[in-house]
Design a protein around this motif. Structure first.
Motif, PDB file in Angstrom:
ATOM      1  N   LEU A  11      -8.327  -6.720   2.994  1.00  0.00           N
ATOM      2  CA  LEU A  11      -8.379  -5.270   2.549  1.00  0.00           C
ATOM      3  C   LEU A  11      -9.987  -5.111   2.242  1.00  0.00           C
ATOM      4  N   ASP A  17       0.791   3.281  -5.733  1.00  0.00           N
ATOM      5  CA  ASP A  17      -0.370   2.932  -6.594  1.00  0.00           C
ATOM      6  C   ASP A  17       0.017   2.682  -8.095  1.00  0.00           C
ATOM      7  N   ALA A  72      -2.114   0.918  12.427  1.00  0.00           N
ATOM      8  CA  ALA A  72      -3.050   1.410  11.583  1.00  0.00           C
ATOM      9  C   ALA A  72      -4.399   2.007  12.287  1.00  0.00           C
ATOM     10  N   GLN A  73      -4.740   1.709  13.219  1.00  0.00           N
ATOM     11  CA  GLN A  73      -5.779   2.215  13.971  1.00  0.00           C
ATOM     12  C   GLN A  73      -5.456   3.649  14.558  1.00  0.00           C
ATOM     13  N   GLY A  76      -3.566   5.474  12.798  1.00  0.00           N
ATOM     14  CA  GLY A  76      -3.467   6.186  11.412  1.00  0.00           C
ATOM     15  C   GLY A  76      -1.886   6.517  11.366  1.00  0.00           C
ATOM     16  N   GLY A  82       0.716  -1.127  -0.079  1.00  0.00           N
ATOM     17  CA  GLY A  82      -0.057  -0.007   0.159  1.00  0.00           C
ATOM     18  C   GLY A  82       0.912   1.299   0.085  1.00  0.00           C
ATOM     19  N   LEU A 128      -0.048   3.730  10.210  1.00  0.00           N
ATOM     20  CA  LEU A 128       0.243   2.958   8.796  1.00  0.00           C
ATOM     21  C   LEU A 128      -0.987   2.868   8.221  1.00  0.00           C
ATOM     22  N   SER A 129      -1.155   2.676   6.913  1.00  0.00           N
ATOM     23  CA  SER A 129      -2.595   2.526   6.073  1.00  0.00           C
ATOM     24  C   SER A 129      -2.669   0.811   6.442  1.00  0.00           C
ATOM     25  N   GLN A 130      -3.911   0.345   6.480  1.00  0.00           N
ATOM     26  CA  GLN A 130      -4.421  -0.856   6.658  1.00  0.00           C
ATOM     27  C   GLN A 130      -3.491  -1.782   5.733  1.00  0.00           C
ATOM     28  N   ALA A 131      -3.494  -1.609   4.557  1.00  0.00           N
ATOM     29  CA  ALA A 131      -2.564  -2.453   3.814  1.00  0.00           C
ATOM     30  C   ALA A 131      -1.489  -2.695   4.140  1.00  0.00           C
ATOM     31  N   THR A 132      -0.570  -1.489   4.556  1.00  0.00           N
ATOM     32  CA  THR A 132       0.869  -1.671   5.019  1.00  0.00           C
ATOM     33  C   THR A 132       0.813  -2.437   6.324  1.00  0.00           C
TER      34      THR A 132
END
Length: 142
Positions: free
Chosen positions: A140, A26, A110-111, A113, A23, A115-119
């Motif tokens: 995802l 793109d 991720a929660q 903020g 992530g 890292l992104s969820q994908a990372t």
């Protein structure tokens, strides 16, 4: 020379695939980097660093697959995240203070903020020692 060039293109493709899976870039970003590489020349690593907005340590980490972390004795996902330049030691320390026993550092990052969820999922799967129950694509989409 053709074999070396072909291997080099394979490495470039592999790196792009890993960065996209994590992530961190793109398809449009990859197209921008490839276009710049074709027009400007130079090493792919330098062009990727300059045109993707990724930190040099992130590009280096993905170009070697985290190997230097293993050589240095890194065993925890936090070691890999720091080496990739994605989180600082202070951020990890802050998150770990509030992490429940057995909690996922990557998911907590991720929660928060950071890292992104994908990372988070990518690092958890590749460097966190957890075997996936579902494919990355399925997770995802949840």
């Amino acid at each position: 020379r053709d074999a070396q060039e072909s291997r080099g293109l394979g490495d470039v493709y592999k790196r792009q695939t890993q960065l996209r899976a994590a992530g961190l870039i793109d398809n449009a970003g990859i197209e921008t980097v490839i276009h710049a590489w074709e027009t400007e020349g130079g090493t792919f690593t330098d062009v990727l660093t300059h045109h993707s907005g990724l930190k040099p340590e992130t590009v280096k980490f993905f170009s070697e697959g985290g190997y230097s972390v293993q050589l240095a004795g890194g065993r925890q996902v936090a070691d890999y995240l720091k080496a990739a330049g994605l989180v600082s030691a202070a951020q990890i320390e802050q998150i770990q203070k509030h992490l429940p026993p057995g909690g996922s550092l990557c998911q907590a990052l991720a929660q928060a903020g950071i890292l992104s969820q994908a990372t988070a999922l990518y690092f958890e799967r590749h460097f966190g020692g957890k075997k996936p129950r579902r494919s990355l694509r399925e997770e995802l989409m949840l």
